[in-house]
Enzyme design. Structure first.
Site, PDB file in Angstrom:
ATOM      1  N   SER A  10      -8.878   0.120  -4.915  1.00 57.33           N
ATOM      2  CA  SER A  10      -8.928   0.012  -3.016  1.00 57.33           C
ATOM      3  C   SER A  10     -10.896   0.427  -3.048  1.00 57.33           C
ATOM      4  O   SER A  10     -11.338  -0.916  -2.884  1.00 57.33           O
ATOM      5  CB  SER A  10      -8.043   1.703  -2.846  1.00 57.33           C
ATOM      6  OG  SER A  10      -8.265   1.694  -1.620  1.00 57.33           O
ATOM      7  N   LYS A  65       0.771  -1.165  -0.121  1.00 56.58           N
ATOM      8  CA  LYS A  65       0.218   0.435   0.036  1.00 56.58           C
ATOM      9  C   LYS A  65       0.488   1.093  -0.066  1.00 56.58           C
ATOM     10  O   LYS A  65       1.313   1.923   1.313  1.00 56.58           O
ATOM     11  CB  LYS A  65      -1.093   0.488   1.224  1.00 56.58           C
ATOM     12  CG  LYS A  65      -2.328   1.024   1.219  1.00 56.58           C
ATOM     13  CD  LYS A  65      -2.973   0.468   0.241  1.00 56.58           C
ATOM     14  CE  LYS A  65      -4.316   0.855   0.100  1.00 56.58           C
ATOM     15  NZ  LYS A  65      -5.255   0.244  -0.868  1.00 56.58           N
TER      16      LYS A  65
END
Length: 592
Positions: A385, A188
């Site tokens: 996401s 991430k």
């Protein structure tokens, strides 16, 4: 005096917007009401891809007036309609000098192939192709045409894919800025530029992975559409760059010439008397009287970052798109409650956003499924996401091979600016009541250990919820999802192999999947149920008045004797009388 000046400035701004904005809106309404211009019996469409391209049409009717408002969805729907129009004899495409977004290019390529399979030629013209963006996507589109033209002396610089990232750690260290972010997990990497001075191994690995997948996919399609050897094409391109003359010699392009020459060649092929018209003009020339009754598939579009609430204050004179959770969830629920809607295709182009907003939208997807309405997600360039969160429990997911998806993870945090500001004589002090977490997100100081622990626990819970939803929606074990999650971005082709998407394909493949799941046969109309903002509601946001007041302002122009406005309003009134109603009906698109 200060309040008077503020009020006067507001009134002045409102008058400027009224005097400029209202005539523009009314002119647009009048042009629409006046009816479509006739299409010549031998028509060549001209599609210009050199301007910024959105996946979906602007929801705001004021944006796009006087601008190039072409969207990917408009392109593919219009080309599908043009295939069955005997007046349309071909398509001329103006290629951009940089790369298109990969998923968008894939979608347009599929539309080009379908158009050519209907026996209609495509000529593409390039004034040069340079390394900005992913240039292989544009070259791939050029190869999907019947003839790829290049302007003499132009340059073909399609030698690979590269990107740059900025890293601010040394700058922050120098000036005392303290970035504090939690990431779940090592892939991430959206905030890595704040935390590090170079790529981490995971960041580098993930970036090279998706870039390599996109590059390989582009080259494979570019070779397949011309029945060439992908390895040979790759070696030839990577040995560049080339001038147009060299590209012609190496058979990387088909013809050299100015755009007028490419246009004339296609007009000659179309036959005597052929004329060219702008693609957007043809797109606006659709039949508005098509049937709307009977069983249908709902098309609901979602583009942009995902936030909570409703669209209540967007500026009608600026672009950009945002997914508002109330609006999108309401649209899905309305489709689920409609007796005539048998399935829903949710078109997603989003890099992510709020977890709570995403969960609200996902709940609407669950509701639609509980009502027996299959929900098929069609992914464009991004569905990552939060974009993947809202897709995770759909009945089926269809992605382009180069769609960037996954990124199953979460990040959050703050910048502690107090130490940096202190160097310039600015002191940040905090006071408050309640628990120790109340001031956790103040900018003056870093998290205390207790605040950091509490914040970290919150990130863990969000990540755990994300894992649960993906595992349930994709019929994978939580352990398996954790292996392929960690915030990593995958392309659609990679995600298919991992079980994160069901099929690789475009919008019409998603429609076919929805028909299959809903057990629908034959031609089924598509009804666009994407939330839209009306013209007067857009003026409401600009003027700060109600939509009713906006209508009154428009009527006032007639009362005050403005001959332009009076003529326009009279034309609109006549058009309404002719049509028997006060609004346009979107013609459903038949599915083939």
């Amino acid at each position: 005096m200060k309040q008077f000046l503020i009020t006067a400035a507001g009134v002045f701004a409102g008058l400027v917007i009224f005097l400029i904005g209202v005539p523009i809106v009314l002119i647009g309404m009048a042009m629409s009401a006046a009816g479509p211009s006739p299409i010549p019996s031998k028509t060549v469409l001209e599609l210009d891809l050199r301007q910024p391209l959105t996946d979906q049409a602007p929801h705001n009717p004021l944006w796009g007036i006087g601008r190039n408002s072409t969207s990917v969805m408009s392109i593919i729907e219009t080309l599908r309609r043009a295939e069955g129009d005997d007046r349309v004899k071909g398509l001329l495409v103006r290629l951009p000098e940089s790369g298109l977004e990969p998923g968008m290019a894939d979608e347009i390529r599929l539309a080009f192939n379908h158009f050519r399979a209907a026996g209609k030629p495509i000529y593409a013209h390039s004034q040069g192709l340079y390394p900005a963006g992913i240039g292989t996507t544009t070259y791939m589109l050029g190869r999907a045409s019947d003839q790829l033209w290049m302007q003499p002396g132009a340059s073909l610089q399609v030698t690979g894919v590269a990107s740059e990232d900025l890293f601010f750690k040394r700058f922050f260290d120098k000036y005392g800025v303290v970035p504090q972010y939690e990431q779940r997990y090592e892939y991430k990497n959206a905030v890595n530029g704040y935390l590090y001075s170079d790529y981490t191994p995971a960041h580098k690995q993930a970036t090279l992975s998706w870039m390599g997948s996109v590059y390989a996919s582009n080259l494979a399609f570019a070779a397949a559409d011309r029945k060439a050897d992908p390895a040979v094409l790759r070696r030839t391109l990577e040995a560049g760059p080339y001038l147009a003359e060299d590209a012609l010699r190496l058979q990387l392009v088909d013809h050299l010439g100015q755009v007028r020459e490419a246009e004339q060649a296609l007009l000659d092929k179309a036959g005597d008397g052929a004329r060219s018209i702008d693609f957007d003009d043809y797109a606006d020339n659709r039949d508005r009287g098509a049937r709307t009754g009977g069983s249908a598939i709902a098309l609901i579009e979602a583009e942009g970052p995902i936030v909570t609430g409703k669209d209540q204050g967007s500026n009608p004179f600026t672009g950009g798109a945002t997914i508002y959770s109330d609006d999108l969830a309401d649209a899905i629920v309305r489709a689920a409650k409609s007796d005539s809607i048998k399935a829903i295709v949710l078109r997603v182009n989003s890099p992510g956003g709020s977890d709570t907003a995403s969960e609200q939208i996902l709940d609407a997807v669950r509701y639609a499924k509980s009502k027996g309405k299959p929900v098929v997600v069609s992914m464009s360039t991004y569905a990552a996401s939060g974009g993947y969160w809202i897709s995770s429990e759909a009945s089926a997911i269809v992605a382009q091979p180069t769609t960037l998806t996954g990124s199953i993870g979460v990040f959050g945090g703050k910048f502690a600016l107090g130490p940096a500001l202190a160097k310039f004589g600015v002191d940040v002090r905090e006071t408050g009541v309640g628990g120790p977490y109340a001031g956790a997100f103040g900018i003056g100081q870093p998290f205390t250990p207790e605040q950091r622990a509490a914040f970290s626990g919150w990130m863990d819970r969000i990540y755990g919820e994300f894992i649960t939803r993906v595992a349930r929606g994709r019929n994978l074990s939580p352990d398996r999802v954790r292996e392929i999650a960690k915030g990593r971005v995958w392309t659609g082709a990679q995600a298919k192999a991992l079980g994160l998407v069901d099929e690789v394909g475009g919008f019409y493949q998603a429609v076919d999947k929805a028909k299959q799941l809903a057990k629908l046969g034959g031609d089924v109309p598509i009804r666009r149920l994407t939330p839209q903002e009306g013209a007067f509601e857009a003026l409401q946001n600009a003027l700060g008045v109600s939509a009713t007041s906006a209508r009154s302002l428009a009527a006032a122009a007639w009362v005050f004797g403005d001959p332009r406005a009076q003529s326009i309003l009279d034309s609109v009134a006549e058009a309404k009388l002719r049509s028997g109603n006060g609004g346009a009906v979107l013609a459903p698109t038949p599915i083939h």
